[in-house]
Design a protein around this motif. Structure first.
Motif, PDB file in Angstrom:
ATOM      1  N   ALA A  16       0.656  -1.249  -0.189  1.00 21.11           N
ATOM      2  CA  ALA A  16      -0.070  -0.056  -0.033  1.00 21.11           C
ATOM      3  C   ALA A  16       0.964   1.331   0.165  1.00 21.11           C
ATOM      4  CB  ALA A  16      -0.871  -0.058   1.475  1.00 21.11           C
ATOM      5  N   THR A  17       0.388   2.122  -0.659  1.00 23.17           N
ATOM      6  CA  THR A  17       1.178   3.485  -0.460  1.00 23.17           C
ATOM      7  C   THR A  17       1.309   3.980   0.700  1.00 23.17           C
ATOM      8  OG1 THR A  17       0.259   4.200  -2.872  1.00 23.17           O
ATOM      9  CG2 THR A  17       1.379   5.894  -1.512  1.00 23.17           C
ATOM     10  N   ALA A  18       2.358   4.181   1.227  1.00 22.91           N
ATOM     11  CA  ALA A  18       2.739   4.758   2.510  1.00 22.91           C
ATOM     12  C   ALA A  18       2.661   6.479   2.551  1.00 22.91           C
ATOM     13  CB  ALA A  18       4.169   4.393   3.090  1.00 22.91           C
ATOM     14  N   GLU A  19       1.940   6.907   3.633  1.00 27.00           N
ATOM     15  CA  GLU A  19       2.079   8.315   3.935  1.00 27.00           C
ATOM     16  C   GLU A  19       2.776   8.783   5.001  1.00 27.00           C
ATOM     17  OE1 GLU A  19      -2.006   8.976   5.833  1.00 27.00           O
ATOM     18  OE2 GLU A  19      -2.140   8.180   3.784  1.00 27.00           O
ATOM     19  N   ILE A  20       3.370  10.011   5.197  1.00 31.64           N
ATOM     20  CA  ILE A  20       3.996  10.503   6.323  1.00 31.64           C
ATOM     21  C   ILE A  20       2.989  10.803   7.374  1.00 31.64           C
ATOM     22  CG2 ILE A  20       5.398  12.378   7.047  1.00 31.64           C
ATOM     23  CD1 ILE A  20       6.385  12.914   4.311  1.00 31.64           C
ATOM     24  N   ILE A  21       3.075   9.733   8.460  1.00 34.27           N
ATOM     25  CA  ILE A  21       2.431   9.963   9.688  1.00 34.27           C
ATOM     26  C   ILE A  21       2.850  11.378  10.592  1.00 34.27           C
ATOM     27  CG2 ILE A  21       1.587   8.855  11.959  1.00 34.27           C
ATOM     28  CD1 ILE A  21       1.807   6.283  10.271  1.00 34.27           C
ATOM     29  N   GLU A  22       4.029  11.355  10.735  1.00 29.89           N
ATOM     30  CA  GLU A  22       4.785  12.299  11.458  1.00 29.89           C
ATOM     31  C   GLU A  22       5.942  12.391  11.096  1.00 29.89           C
ATOM     32  OE1 GLU A  22       4.930  14.147  16.059  1.00 29.89           O
ATOM     33  OE2 GLU A  22       4.157  12.054  15.734  1.00 29.89           O
ATOM     34  N   SER A  23       6.765  13.446  11.373  1.00 31.73           N
ATOM     35  CA  SER A  23       8.210  13.656  10.930  1.00 31.73           C
ATOM     36  C   SER A  23       8.859  14.289  12.077  1.00 31.73           C
ATOM     37  CB  SER A  23       8.588  13.988   9.705  1.00 31.73           C
ATOM     38  OG  SER A  23       8.043  15.475   9.553  1.00 31.73           O
ATOM     39  N   TYR A  24      10.219  14.313  12.480  1.00 30.59           N
ATOM     40  CA  TYR A  24      10.776  15.114  13.647  1.00 30.59           C
ATOM     41  C   TYR A  24      12.405  15.230  13.133  1.00 30.59           C
ATOM     42  CZ  TYR A  24      11.968  10.795  15.577  1.00 30.59           C
ATOM     43  OH  TYR A  24      12.614   9.294  15.672  1.00 30.59           O
ATOM     44  N   TYR A  25      12.894  16.269  13.515  1.00 31.08           N
ATOM     45  CA  TYR A  25      14.282  16.528  13.458  1.00 31.08           C
ATOM     46  C   TYR A  25      14.954  16.038  14.715  1.00 31.08           C
ATOM     47  CZ  TYR A  25      19.023  18.769  13.635  1.00 31.08           C
ATOM     48  OH  TYR A  25      20.150  18.911  13.353  1.00 31.08           O
ATOM     49  N   ALA A  26      15.907  15.493  14.746  1.00 29.13           N
ATOM     50  CA  ALA A  26      16.816  15.028  15.775  1.00 29.13           C
ATOM     51  C   ALA A  26      18.355  15.092  15.539  1.00 29.13           C
ATOM     52  CB  ALA A  26      16.548  13.353  16.213  1.00 29.13           C
ATOM     53  N   GLU A  27      18.928  15.124  16.626  1.00 32.63           N
ATOM     54  CA  GLU A  27      20.438  15.466  16.505  1.00 32.63           C
ATOM     55  C   GLU A  27      20.836  14.132  17.197  1.00 32.63           C
ATOM     56  OE1 GLU A  27      24.289  17.937  18.180  1.00 32.63           O
ATOM     57  OE2 GLU A  27      22.623  19.012  17.372  1.00 32.63           O
ATOM     58  N   ILE A  28      21.784  13.383  16.679  1.00 32.48           N
ATOM     59  CA  ILE A  28      22.124  12.013  17.183  1.00 32.48           C
ATOM     60  C   ILE A  28      23.688  12.271  17.584  1.00 32.48           C
ATOM     61  CG2 ILE A  28      22.731   9.841  16.920  1.00 32.48           C
ATOM     62  CD1 ILE A  28      19.675  10.228  16.683  1.00 32.48           C
ATOM     63  N   GLY A  29      23.706  12.053  19.003  1.00 31.04           N
ATOM     64  CA  GLY A  29      24.917  12.494  19.628  1.00 31.04           C
ATOM     65  C   GLY A  29      25.477  11.107  20.527  1.00 31.04           C
ATOM     66  N   PRO A  30      26.409  11.255  21.288  1.00 29.21           N
ATOM     67  CA  PRO A  30      27.075  10.325  21.990  1.00 29.21           C
ATOM     68  C   PRO A  30      26.269   9.683  23.103  1.00 29.21           C
ATOM     69  CG  PRO A  30      28.183  12.324  22.419  1.00 29.21           C
ATOM     70  CD  PRO A  30      27.373  12.625  21.354  1.00 29.21           C
ATOM     71  N   GLU A  31      25.538  10.349  23.671  1.00 25.89           N
ATOM     72  CA  GLU A  31      24.206   9.949  24.547  1.00 25.89           C
ATOM     73  C   GLU A  31      23.213   9.101  23.997  1.00 25.89           C
ATOM     74  OE1 GLU A  31      25.340  14.249  25.523  1.00 25.89           O
ATOM     75  OE2 GLU A  31      24.545  13.334  23.608  1.00 25.89           O
ATOM     76  N   ASP A  32      23.252   9.231  22.813  1.00 27.33           N
ATOM     77  CA  ASP A  32      22.048   8.179  21.891  1.00 27.33           C
ATOM     78  C   ASP A  32      22.672   7.032  21.637  1.00 27.33           C
ATOM     79  OD1 ASP A  32      20.197  10.300  22.047  1.00 27.33           O
ATOM     80  OD2 ASP A  32      21.153  11.313  20.334  1.00 27.33           O
ATOM     81  N   ARG A  33      23.978   6.860  21.562  1.00 29.46           N
ATOM     82  CA  ARG A  33      24.714   5.597  21.192  1.00 29.46           C
ATOM     83  C   ARG A  33      25.184   4.794  22.375  1.00 29.46           C
ATOM     84  NH1 ARG A  33      27.055   9.791  17.626  1.00 29.46           N
ATOM     85  NH2 ARG A  33      26.234   9.672  15.652  1.00 29.46           N
ATOM     86  N   ARG A  34      24.576   4.928  23.470  1.00 30.96           N
ATOM     87  CA  ARG A  34      24.719   4.183  24.595  1.00 30.96           C
ATOM     88  C   ARG A  34      23.200   4.023  25.214  1.00 30.96           C
ATOM     89  NH1 ARG A  34      29.092   3.069  26.062  1.00 30.96           N
ATOM     90  NH2 ARG A  34      31.107   4.255  25.494  1.00 30.96           N
ATOM     91  N   ASN A  35      23.028   2.757  25.788  1.00 28.05           N
ATOM     92  CA  ASN A  35      21.673   2.560  26.377  1.00 28.05           C
ATOM     93  C   ASN A  35      21.566   3.173  27.814  1.00 28.05           C
ATOM     94  OD1 ASN A  35      22.954   0.866  28.243  1.00 28.05           O
ATOM     95  ND2 ASN A  35      22.266  -1.273  26.953  1.00 28.05           N
ATOM     96  N   SER A  36      20.396   3.019  28.211  1.00 29.26           N
ATOM     97  CA  SER A  36      20.239   3.575  29.755  1.00 29.26           C
ATOM     98  C   SER A  36      21.067   2.969  30.760  1.00 29.26           C
ATOM     99  CB  SER A  36      18.596   3.366  30.126  1.00 29.26           C
ATOM    100  OG  SER A  36      17.843   3.695  29.077  1.00 29.26           O
ATOM    101  N   ARG A  37      21.874   1.987  30.592  1.00 31.01           N
ATOM    102  CA  ARG A  37      22.707   1.456  31.637  1.00 31.01           C
ATOM    103  C   ARG A  37      24.003   1.799  31.189  1.00 31.01           C
ATOM    104  NH1 ARG A  37      18.845  -2.173  30.651  1.00 31.01           N
ATOM    105  NH2 ARG A  37      20.034  -3.343  29.248  1.00 31.01           N
TER     106      ARG A  37
END
Length: 132
Positions: A16-37
């Motif tokens: 089926a043709t997909a549509e944009i439900i939502e979009s957002y801008y994010a900056e990926i940094g070192p905090e995002d490359r580590r899990n919560s532990r």
């Protein structure tokens, strides 16, 4: 009769043709490359999931990070790795997510009837496909 069945099978198999439900801008940094532990993450989908957990749950935000209503829900955030795996992936998106530098991205939540089917990640500099 055979022709009708053949055409019906092809139509049923076509996505089926997909549509944009939502979009957002994010900056990926070192905090995002580590899990919560604190353990390092190497899977691009897991990094996207941690970015949204950092934003919504832990209040860890980079300048320019945008919110989204969809991944504020923990259960929906858990779907991010699978949604990313089903999206349009390439060496660029996998590389920038797992790289060692901060990078701005635009994430498109794609699907139909407010049901996500996949995520697409594009460069925030406007040099991409942009869409679903």
């Amino acid at each position: 009769m055979f022709r009708f069945i053949f055409v019906a099978l092809i139509a049923a198999a076509a996505p089926a043709t997909a549509e944009i439900i939502e979009s957002y801008y994010a900056e990926i940094g070192p905090e995002d490359r580590r899990n919560s532990r604190g353990a390092g993450l190497s899977d691009p989908g897991a990094i996207l999931q941690q970015d949204r957990a950092n934003y919504h749950r832990f209040g860890i935000r980079h300048s320019g990070d945008e919110g989204d209503v969809f991944f504020a829900n923990r259960d929906l955030r858990a779907q991010i790795p699978g949604l990313y795996a089903r999206g349009r992936r390439d060496a660029w998106s996998d590389g920038v997510l797992t790289g060692d530098f901060n990078v701005g991205i635009v994430v498109f939540i794609c699907g139909g009837r407010s049901q996500p089917t996949h995520l697409n990640v594009e460069p925030a500099d406007g040099d991409g496909y942009f869409g679903c």
